[in-house]
Motif scaffolding. Structure first.
Motif, PDB file in Angstrom:
ATOM      1  N   ALA A  16       0.837  -1.206   0.000  1.00  0.00           N
ATOM      2  CA  ALA A  16       0.000   0.000   0.000  1.00  0.00           C
ATOM      3  C   ALA A  16       0.872   1.256   0.000  1.00  0.00           C
ATOM      4  N   GLY A  17       2.072   1.153   0.560  1.00  0.00           N
ATOM      5  CA  GLY A  17       3.016   2.267   0.571  1.00  0.00           C
ATOM      6  C   GLY A  17       3.806   2.389  -0.722  1.00  0.00           C
ATOM      7  N   GLY A  18       3.559   1.484  -1.678  1.00  0.00           N
ATOM      8  CA  GLY A  18       4.215   1.573  -2.980  1.00  0.00           C
ATOM      9  C   GLY A  18       5.570   0.890  -3.066  1.00  0.00           C
ATOM     10  N   GLU A  19       5.884   0.019  -2.127  1.00  0.00           N
ATOM     11  CA  GLU A  19       7.187  -0.656  -2.123  1.00  0.00           C
ATOM     12  C   GLU A  19       7.179  -1.830  -3.106  1.00  0.00           C
ATOM     13  N   GLU A  20       7.907  -1.675  -4.212  1.00  0.00           N
ATOM     14  CA  GLU A  20       7.913  -2.686  -5.265  1.00  0.00           C
ATOM     15  C   GLU A  20       8.479  -4.030  -4.796  1.00  0.00           C
ATOM     16  N   ALA A  21       9.470  -4.009  -3.923  1.00  0.00           N
ATOM     17  CA  ALA A  21      10.062  -5.262  -3.425  1.00  0.00           C
ATOM     18  C   ALA A  21       9.013  -6.093  -2.691  1.00  0.00           C
ATOM     19  N   ALA A  22       8.073  -5.425  -2.047  1.00  0.00           N
ATOM     20  CA  ALA A  22       7.009  -6.139  -1.328  1.00  0.00           C
ATOM     21  C   ALA A  22       6.105  -6.885  -2.303  1.00  0.00           C
ATOM     22  N   LEU A  23       5.886  -6.311  -3.489  1.00  0.00           N
ATOM     23  CA  LEU A  23       5.094  -6.996  -4.499  1.00  0.00           C
ATOM     24  C   LEU A  23       5.790  -8.290  -4.919  1.00  0.00           C
ATOM     25  N   GLY A  24       7.103  -8.241  -5.057  1.00  0.00           N
ATOM     26  CA  GLY A  24       7.867  -9.445  -5.388  1.00  0.00           C
ATOM     27  C   GLY A  24       7.728 -10.510  -4.317  1.00  0.00           C
ATOM     28  N   GLU A  25       7.763 -10.106  -3.069  1.00  0.00           N
ATOM     29  CA  GLU A  25       7.590 -11.049  -1.963  1.00  0.00           C
ATOM     30  C   GLU A  25       6.187 -11.654  -1.981  1.00  0.00           C
ATOM     31  N   LEU A  26       5.197 -10.811  -2.233  1.00  0.00           N
ATOM     32  CA  LEU A  26       3.809 -11.276  -2.319  1.00  0.00           C
ATOM     33  C   LEU A  26       3.688 -12.313  -3.424  1.00  0.00           C
ATOM     34  N   TYR A  27       4.263 -12.000  -4.572  1.00  0.00           N
ATOM     35  CA  TYR A  27       4.200 -12.916  -5.719  1.00  0.00           C
ATOM     36  C   TYR A  27       4.887 -14.241  -5.386  1.00  0.00           C
ATOM     37  N   ASP A  28       6.079 -14.171  -4.821  1.00  0.00           N
ATOM     38  CA  ASP A  28       6.803 -15.401  -4.479  1.00  0.00           C
ATOM     39  C   ASP A  28       6.014 -16.261  -3.503  1.00  0.00           C
ATOM     40  N   ARG A  29       5.337 -15.622  -2.576  1.00  0.00           N
ATOM     41  CA  ARG A  29       4.610 -16.357  -1.553  1.00  0.00           C
ATOM     42  C   ARG A  29       3.299 -16.957  -2.066  1.00  0.00           C
ATOM     43  N   PHE A  30       2.574 -16.220  -2.899  1.00  0.00           N
ATOM     44  CA  PHE A  30       1.217 -16.646  -3.262  1.00  0.00           C
ATOM     45  C   PHE A  30       0.993 -17.022  -4.723  1.00  0.00           C
ATOM     46  N   ALA A  31       1.963 -16.823  -5.591  1.00  0.00           N
ATOM     47  CA  ALA A  31       1.769 -17.162  -7.010  1.00  0.00           C
ATOM     48  C   ALA A  31       1.441 -18.641  -7.209  1.00  0.00           C
ATOM     49  N   PRO A  32       2.103 -19.572  -6.498  1.00  0.00           N
ATOM     50  CA  PRO A  32       1.733 -20.979  -6.704  1.00  0.00           C
ATOM     51  C   PRO A  32       0.259 -21.263  -6.379  1.00  0.00           C
ATOM     52  N   LEU A  33      -0.250 -20.649  -5.345  1.00  0.00           N
ATOM     53  CA  LEU A  33      -1.658 -20.817  -4.978  1.00  0.00           C
ATOM     54  C   LEU A  33      -2.565 -20.246  -6.068  1.00  0.00           C
TER      55      LEU A  33
END
Length: 184
Positions: A16-33
């Motif tokens: 929500a704060g616009g941190e692009e690295a956090a999007l990468g972490e989100l993707y790594d964690r939940f993309a398989p699901l």
């Protein structure tokens, strides 16, 4: 069990704060699901890849659409993926019906390793669904195995729409917890 919820909230705040690295972490964690659910529903790897990308782009563009007070990030992303996958299947069916008429189209054969992985994931989810209480299992089966919307679930079971939505959310939350405990 408290750590993932806290991690999810922190991750959500960072996105929500616009941190692009956090999007990468989100993707790594939940993309398989997200990908696995989309692939199971669409039975189309390419469509599942597109849906996965759309889910994460949508979250990046509108992170405040997720309310951590209403459920887990995992359940929310799974719900968004489910909706988009069902919409894709319905659109494909409409397209086929208008172009092909009543003829049937054979699905493309799956690669063996994809079929094995999909089968293992599906078996794990099916076991977890089978362990849910009857009222939750019933709504999850209608929504996720038969592709019903929450409104259709409510209508089919003679429930108020809010009750159907609540049971689906609760069922997803319990499934996510059970699958997390099993390491899925």
């Amino acid at each position: 069990m408290e750590a993932p919820v806290t991690d999810d909230r922190l991750l959500h705040q960072r996105i929500a704060g616009g941190e692009e690295a956090a999007l990468g972490e989100l993707y790594d964690r939940f993309a398989p699901l997200v990908f696995g659910l989309s692939a199971r529903i669409t039975r189309d790897r390419s469509a599942a890849e597109d849906i996965t990308q759309e889910v994460f782009i949508s979250f990046w563009e509108r992170p405040l659409a997720f309310d951590p007070g209403r459920g887990t990030l995992r359940a929310w992303l799974a719900t968004i993926a489910h909706r988009r996958a069902v919409d894709h299947v319905r659109a494909q069916e409409r397209r086929k019906a208008s172009v092909l008429g009543p003829r049937l189209v054979e699905p493309e054969p799956e690669r063996l390793e994809d079929a094995v992985l999909s089968r293992q994931e599906a078996d794990g989810v099916r076991l977890a669904v089978g362990k849910l209480p009857d009222d939750l299992r019933e709504v999850i089966e209608l929504a996720y195995y038969r592709g019903r919307t929450y409104r259709q679930v409510a209508e089919e079971l003679g429930l108020p729409e809010g009750t159907a939505k609540s049971r689906i959310r609760t069922g997803l939350r319990r499934l996510a917890d059970a699958l997390t405990e099993e390491g899925a």
